[in-house]
Write an enzyme that holds these catalytic residues in place. Structure first.
Site, PDB file in Angstrom:
ATOM      1  N   CYS A  83      10.112   1.331   2.531  1.00  0.00           N
ATOM      2  CA  CYS A  83      10.949   0.195   2.956  1.00  0.00           C
ATOM      3  C   CYS A  83      12.403   0.622   3.072  1.00  0.00           C
ATOM      4  O   CYS A  83      13.156   0.063   3.858  1.00  0.00           O
ATOM      5  CB  CYS A  83      10.806  -0.950   1.968  1.00  0.00           C
ATOM      6  N   TRP A 141       0.808  -1.225   0.000  1.00  0.00           N
ATOM      7  CA  TRP A 141       0.000   0.000   0.000  1.00  0.00           C
ATOM      8  C   TRP A 141       0.841   1.275   0.000  1.00  0.00           C
ATOM      9  O   TRP A 141       0.327   2.363  -0.207  1.00  0.00           O
ATOM     10  CB  TRP A 141      -0.974   0.039   1.183  1.00  0.00           C
ATOM     11  N   GLU A 197      10.296  -8.644  -2.443  1.00  0.00           N
ATOM     12  CA  GLU A 197      10.828  -7.337  -2.019  1.00  0.00           C
ATOM     13  C   GLU A 197      10.215  -7.054  -0.657  1.00  0.00           C
ATOM     14  O   GLU A 197       9.026  -6.739  -0.556  1.00  0.00           O
ATOM     15  CB  GLU A 197      10.437  -6.246  -3.018  1.00  0.00           C
ATOM     16  N   GLU A 201      -5.407  -4.201  -0.543  1.00  0.00           N
ATOM     17  CA  GLU A 201      -6.828  -3.903  -0.318  1.00  0.00           C
ATOM     18  C   GLU A 201      -7.053  -2.450   0.113  1.00  0.00           C
ATOM     19  O   GLU A 201      -8.155  -1.912  -0.061  1.00  0.00           O
ATOM     20  CB  GLU A 201      -7.428  -4.874   0.713  1.00  0.00           C
ATOM     21  N   GLU A 234      11.163  -2.604  12.175  1.00  0.00           N
ATOM     22  CA  GLU A 234      10.771  -1.602  11.178  1.00  0.00           C
ATOM     23  C   GLU A 234       9.546  -0.841  11.700  1.00  0.00           C
ATOM     24  O   GLU A 234       8.463  -1.418  11.840  1.00  0.00           O
ATOM     25  CB  GLU A 234      10.416  -2.299   9.853  1.00  0.00           C
ATOM     26  N   LYS A 239      -2.585  -8.136  -8.007  1.00  0.00           N
ATOM     27  CA  LYS A 239      -3.436  -7.947  -6.840  1.00  0.00           C
ATOM     28  C   LYS A 239      -2.908  -6.762  -6.040  1.00  0.00           C
ATOM     29  O   LYS A 239      -1.905  -6.859  -5.339  1.00  0.00           O
ATOM     30  CB  LYS A 239      -3.463  -9.187  -5.936  1.00  0.00           C
ATOM     31  N   LYS A 285      -5.036   1.671  12.278  1.00  0.00           N
ATOM     32  CA  LYS A 285      -4.270   0.530  12.803  1.00  0.00           C
ATOM     33  C   LYS A 285      -2.767   0.810  12.686  1.00  0.00           C
ATOM     34  O   LYS A 285      -2.001   0.552  13.623  1.00  0.00           O
ATOM     35  CB  LYS A 285      -4.655  -0.719  11.987  1.00  0.00           C
ATOM     36  N   SER A 331       5.508  -7.291   3.473  1.00  0.00           N
ATOM     37  CA  SER A 331       6.191  -7.596   4.731  1.00  0.00           C
ATOM     38  C   SER A 331       6.912  -8.947   4.680  1.00  0.00           C
ATOM     39  O   SER A 331       6.576  -9.814   3.868  1.00  0.00           O
ATOM     40  CB  SER A 331       5.161  -7.616   5.860  1.00  0.00           C
TER      41      SER A 331
HETATM   42  P1  NAD Z   1       1.768  -6.806   3.600  1.00  0.00           P
HETATM   43  O1  NAD Z   1       2.784  -7.886   3.593  1.00  0.00           O
HETATM   44  O2  NAD Z   1       0.859  -6.709   4.730  1.00  0.00           O
HETATM   45  O3  NAD Z   1       0.845  -6.896   2.296  1.00  0.00           O
HETATM   46  C1  NAD Z   1       1.416  -6.931   0.996  1.00  0.00           C
HETATM   47  C2  NAD Z   1       0.449  -7.603   0.048  1.00  0.00           C
HETATM   48  O4  NAD Z   1       0.311  -8.968   0.401  1.00  0.00           O
HETATM   49  C3  NAD Z   1      -0.946  -7.019   0.068  1.00  0.00           C
HETATM   50  O5  NAD Z   1      -1.416  -6.923  -1.257  1.00  0.00           O
HETATM   51  C4  NAD Z   1      -1.742  -8.041   0.870  1.00  0.00           C
HETATM   52  O6  NAD Z   1      -3.108  -8.074   0.562  1.00  0.00           O
HETATM   53  C5  NAD Z   1      -1.072  -9.321   0.456  1.00  0.00           C
HETATM   54  N1  NAD Z   1      -1.239 -10.440   1.371  1.00  0.00           N
HETATM   55  C6  NAD Z   1      -1.598 -10.426   2.676  1.00  0.00           C
HETATM   56  N2  NAD Z   1      -1.611 -11.682   3.167  1.00  0.00           N
HETATM   57  C7  NAD Z   1      -1.260 -12.515   2.155  1.00  0.00           C
HETATM   58  C8  NAD Z   1      -1.063 -13.913   2.044  1.00  0.00           C
HETATM   59  N3  NAD Z   1      -1.260 -14.738   3.066  1.00  0.00           N
HETATM   60  N4  NAD Z   1      -0.661 -14.426   0.853  1.00  0.00           N
HETATM   61  C9  NAD Z   1      -0.429 -13.616  -0.200  1.00  0.00           C
HETATM   62  N5  NAD Z   1      -0.609 -12.273  -0.151  1.00  0.00           N
HETATM   63  C10 NAD Z   1      -1.007 -11.715   1.006  1.00  0.00           C
HETATM   64  O7  NAD Z   1       2.630  -5.460   3.378  1.00  0.00           O
HETATM   65  P2  NAD Z   1       2.076  -3.986   3.297  1.00  0.00           P
HETATM   66  O8  NAD Z   1       1.616  -3.630   4.664  1.00  0.00           O
HETATM   67  O9  NAD Z   1       1.167  -3.818   2.151  1.00  0.00           O
HETATM   68  O10 NAD Z   1       3.380  -3.165   2.913  1.00  0.00           O
HETATM   69  C11 NAD Z   1       4.257  -2.707   3.858  1.00  0.00           C
HETATM   70  C12 NAD Z   1       5.484  -3.583   3.910  1.00  0.00           C
HETATM   71  O11 NAD Z   1       6.016  -3.712   2.602  1.00  0.00           O
HETATM   72  C13 NAD Z   1       6.587  -2.992   4.741  1.00  0.00           C
HETATM   73  O12 NAD Z   1       7.171  -3.970   5.565  1.00  0.00           O
HETATM   74  C14 NAD Z   1       7.597  -2.506   3.713  1.00  0.00           C
HETATM   75  O13 NAD Z   1       8.916  -2.459   4.182  1.00  0.00           O
HETATM   76  C15 NAD Z   1       7.411  -3.489   2.619  1.00  0.00           C
HETATM   77  N6  NAD Z   1       7.836  -2.922   1.333  1.00  0.00           N
HETATM   78  C16 NAD Z   1       8.970  -3.383   0.754  1.00  0.00           C
HETATM   79  C17 NAD Z   1       9.420  -2.834  -0.434  1.00  0.00           C
HETATM   80  C18 NAD Z   1      10.671  -3.331  -1.110  1.00  0.00           C
HETATM   81  O14 NAD Z   1      10.874  -2.999  -2.275  1.00  0.00           O
HETATM   82  N7  NAD Z   1      11.522  -4.087  -0.443  1.00  0.00           N
HETATM   83  C19 NAD Z   1       8.693  -1.807  -1.034  1.00  0.00           C
HETATM   84  C20 NAD Z   1       7.520  -1.355  -0.418  1.00  0.00           C
HETATM   85  C21 NAD Z   1       7.097  -1.934   0.772  1.00  0.00           C
END
Ligand code: NAD
Length: 538
Positions: free
Chosen positions: A321, A188, A287, A215, A418, A212, A367, A265
């Protein structure tokens, strides 16, 4: 100007007349429209807009107002199945997409880039509305993604195999081919940028995609889907299923998906790795999270380092990130650096994203704001000195005060995890050896910054730091040509640059047994006698 996209436009690059007097952001830019029409909120499959199979929709909330922007279809397993079927059909060897000339794929990707540029203002507003990013940042940074697409459009007809000098009477060569149906799962915090970092190389290599979005921020991906249709991508090549963990999990375990590129994450990255291992061993690019060190030596230009360290943490509401959340400062300048950083944080303009002077919008959700406030509480309890901020800003919208902690030690929770918010933790160090050891003492390995005038220190540090990217005397300076990705638990594989093409393509070897030729006619009928070639034992 170089092609490097710096997070902060260097002041020297902007003529005075074009700078906003308060924020120093280039000026003027087209006025934003916070009341824009939301055109797309359904699932996009085979170039058509459809409802979720079970009809479910969820509220998409504006984090600045806490009001619902629109309802969005909430896809799950059955919707993922439909999208994968469409993407598989579009990937059949006889499909329009598979039979298209590689250079024509490039033309389509370039058309999509043109449409993004033509709709830059709308897209920037959409991203600000959905994520809470200041409009000026969305306009200059997020919608700069057309550049990513143009880079990959140029690669479509330049990816080729090799002829191999194998032993015996064989012709052996390699083909570089697409992987198949690729699942792209987005975060997001940078939805539009992350989307284009994935679709650029995926489409360049000739794959079909099921996207995808997160959300909480589905709108830019849905709008890009409409532009992909307008650009002329054939049915089924580009599909978007807005949804949450159910849809993501359905993709991770889907046997019709050959590759997942995921940004998010570590916890979810782990689940995707598990699902893939239990099903069809998909190829994965992950990533993941970071907790990046930004190291300031005593010889650095102090004001320049303070400003860059500030932006390194607070950019994008601290929700990057790569945020340089662990600011290490050499002891000789520590007190002055802290004082200047506190003054800078106090000057940071926290305001509605559509106000052009806003430097910081709201966090993504209540949250997430609560989680950041929890980290602040733990920092205070564990003995760090709260220099400024630390509380919610205002009462409507998920705004957080820019926060600075000094006297942070390595074992505190705010040092180890983080935070993903506008919280700068400033540590004191003495020597190069010490700071290398402390910067590397983490499970993360995404990025790092160094500020020094000593080139030999910079080069030594760049080698020793365990991170996928190292910036020297700059921070968050990204370029599409430069590969980006984490070491250690911050991820696997690379995005951007030529490296990303390897993530979305397979190399196939083709070997032909050559016929044994004994007589070859050359030119005007003279015949050359060749001896019988030796037959290979295999
Ligand atoms: P998140 O892991 O909560 O969600 C990421 C995506 O995964 C969302 O689309 C979510 O709906 C989906 N998801 C959730 N549960 C899942 C499951 N069981 N199986 C498959 N998909 C699922 O992360 P977030 O809160 O959207 O993003 C923030 C995190 O992303 C931070 O930790 C940040 O550091 C990381 N991030 C990393 C980079 C990078 O390039 N390394 C870039 C941006 C964000």
């Amino acid at each position: 100007m170089s092609s490097v996209v710096s997070a902060v436009p260097a002041a020297s690059q902007i003529p005075e007349v074009n700078k906003d007097p308060v924020s120093c952001i280039p000026w003027p830019i087209p006025p934003p429209n916070p009341g824009l029409d939301i055109k797309y909120n359904k699932i996009f499959i085979s170039n058509e807009w459809v409802d979720a199979c079970d009809g479910e929709e969820i509220d998409d909330v504006n984090p600045a107002t806490e009001k619902v922007i629109t309802k969005v279809a909430y896809g799950k397993q059955a919707d993922v199945d439909r999208a994968v079927a469409a993407a598989s059909k579009a990937f059949q060897p006889s499909s329009k997409w598979r039979r298209m000339d590689a250079s024509d794929r490039g033309v389509l990707i370039n058309k999509l880039a043109d449409l993004i540029d033509a709709n830059k203002c709308y897209l920037a507003c959409l991203e600000s509305l959905d994520c809470g990013k200041p409009y000026t940042h969305s306009f200059f940074m997020d919608t700069g993604v057309s550049k990513i697409l143009r880079y990959y459009a140029g690669w479509t007809d330049k990816m080729h195999g090799k002829t191999l000098p194998v032993d015996g009477d064989y012709l052996s060569y390699t083909l570089v081919q697409p992987v198949g149906v690729c699942g792209l799962i987005l975060p997001w915090n940078v939805p539009l940028i992350s989307l284009c970092m994935k679709i650029g190389p995926a489409l360049c290599c000739g794959n079909t995609v099921v996207i995808k979005p997160n959300e909480q921020t589905p709108l830019s991906a849905l709008y890009i889907a409409s532009l992909a249709k307008e650009a002329g991508f054939p049915e089924g090549v580009f599909n978007v299923v807005p949804g949450g963990p159910e849809a993501g999990a359905a993709m991770a375990s889907h046997s019709g998906i050959n590759k997942i590129s995921f940004t998010g994450s570590i916890a979810v990255g782990r689940k995707i790795e598990e699902s893939s291992a239990k099903t069809n061993l998909k190829r994965l690019t992950l990533e993941l999270s970071g907790n990046c060190p930004n190291i300031v030596f005593a010889d650095a230009d102090l004001d320049y380092a303070v400003e860059n360290a500030h932006q390194a943490v607070f950019m994008n509401q601290g929700q990057l990130c790569t945020a340089g959340a662990r600011t290490f400062v050499q002891e000789d300048i520590y007190d002055e650096f802290v004082a200047k950083s506190v003054a800078r944080a106090a000057r940071r303009i926290v305001a509605d994203p559509f106000q052009l002077h806003s430097e910081q919008g709201p966090q993504i959700s209540q949250k997430h704001l609560d989680s950041i406030l929890g980290y602040v509480k733990s920092g205070i309890e564990e003995g760090a000195k709260l220099e400024c901020g630390g509380s919610r800003h205002g009462s409507t919208g998920y705004y957080m005060q820019p926060t600075v902690f000094s006297n942070v030690t390595d074992t505190m929770r705010i040092a180890k995890e983080e935070i993903f918010g506008p919280v700068q933790c400033i540590f004191k160090f003495k020597t190069v050896e010490e700071v290398i050891q402390r910067a590397n003492n983490t499970e993360y390995g995404l990025a790092a910054g160094i500020f020094t005038k000593d080139v030999s220190v910079a080069l030594e540090m760049a080698k020793a730091l365990e991170s996928g990217t190292v910036w020297v005397n700059c921070y968050n300076a990204f370029a599409v040509q430069s590969p980006f990705g984490g070491l250690k638990m911050s991820g696997k594989g690379k995005e951007m640059g030529e490296e990303s093409l390897r993530e979305f393509s397979d190399v196939k070897t083709v070997t032909l047994k050559l016929p044994q030729i004994q007589n070859i006619s050359i030119g005007t009928g003279s015949t050359v006698q060749y001896s019988t070639p030796k037959v290979s034992p295999n």
